[in-house]
Write a protein that holds these residues in place. Structure first.
Motif: not given
Length: 304
Positions: A126-142
């Motif tokens: 069993d996953l010890p923690r449920k997956s959570q999104q971490i909101a951070m800016p991401l550069e698609k081209l990079g």
């Protein structure tokens, strides 16, 4: 002092495939520095050190080290160690179902193990923690440049690059198809210049697309973690755990049980199969599990 160990190939039912794991059974009285040095010496994606847990209800405490650093949790060490301890206790030719709890830095991890004579052992946790999104800016081209791909090859349907964690954070990068996955080239220098640090460490790259070389696979994946000292990983259970959140988020899974097979390591010549199961209730993941098989490749002792 002689310390016994075994090497297992994990997330596979045959030797010399999957993700190799070193399990040091006599992990007591080793300093953090010594464990890190041993992990560099084995030079595998992860090396596990088995210690006694202070909680008698737990089967063992385990410490997980990559060549570069310690991890609070990882998938193929959890599956491999659960199987290794069960086979060490009951024999590899036993026919038995059992449940154990491994104490990891992330917390207790409940594992179910299936031993069958003549068949590679199977374990899931069993996953010890449920997956959570971490909101951070991401550069698609990079990101595209770091993978040597066109920016138009990043993303499919409504999947876009995002950071998720179920104990270990990953930057999940959806790409157009398997062809792009196979021809991409990971540039660690460009990656380090482009992506953010999460929890004090460089976010590792988990590349995924729909489908697979194996007809049963729903997703095809690759993982690169230069910050952990891993050039490329043949199978990454903790990344599959993180992916569970992204799949549910982008695909908007309906309520019910969702079995998902993920293949990894194909480009490395070490094909791996990771089983992800998700239960969705009232629009949210109520439970998720990661599972796979493992086979023992070697045993021996460390003279330390």
């Amino acid at each position: 002092m002689a310390r016994s160990y075994s090497v297992y190939d994990v997330f596979t039912d045959r030797k010399l495939a999957g993700n190799p794991l070193a399990v040091i059974f006599d992990g007591e009285d080793l300093s953090d520095e010594a464990m890190q040095s041993i992990a560099r010496e084995t030079n595998l994606s992860e090396t596990v050190f088995v210690q006694k847990s202070a909680n008698p209800a737990y089967s063992a405490r385990i410490r997980i080290f990559t060549p570069g650093r310690e991890l609070p949790f990882a998938g193929h060490p959890t599956v491999g160690t659960a199987i290794a301890l069960a086979e060490r206790t009951h024999g590899s030719d036993a026919t038995l179902d059992l449940v154990c709890v491994l104490e990891e830095n992330v917390g207790p991890v409940r594992c179910a193990v299936r031993l069958r004579e003549g068949v590679a052992s199977f374990a899931e946790f069993d996953l010890p923690r449920k997956s959570q999104q971490i909101a951070m800016p991401l550069e698609k081209l990079g990101i595209a440049n770091a993978l040597s791909l066109k920016v138009t090859e990043i993303g499919f349907e409504n999947h876009v690059p995002s950071i998720w964690s179920a104990g270990v954070p990953f930057l999940l990068v959806p790409i157009h198809d398997i062809g792009a996955a196979q021809r991409m080239e990971f540039d660690p220098q460009l990656w380090e210049k482009t992506v953010p640090f999460v929890d004090g460490a460089l976010a590792s790259a988990y590349i995924y697309c729909r489908g697979g070389v194996n007809h049963s696979a729903k997703f095809h994946a690759r993982m690169f973690a230069s910050g952990m000292g891993i050039v490329e990983d043949p199978a990454t259970g903790s990344a599959a755990a993180a992916l569970s959140g992204a799949i549910h988020h982008f695909d908007r899974l309906p309520d019910g049980h969702h079995p998902i097979t993920i293949e990894q390591g194909v480009e490395m010549g070490r094909p791996s199969i990771i089983h992800l199961h998700m239960d969705v209730e009232a629009g949210a993941i109520s439970n998720a599990r990661i599972g796979g098989q493992a086979v023992r490749l070697a045993t021996g002792s460390l003279d330390l």
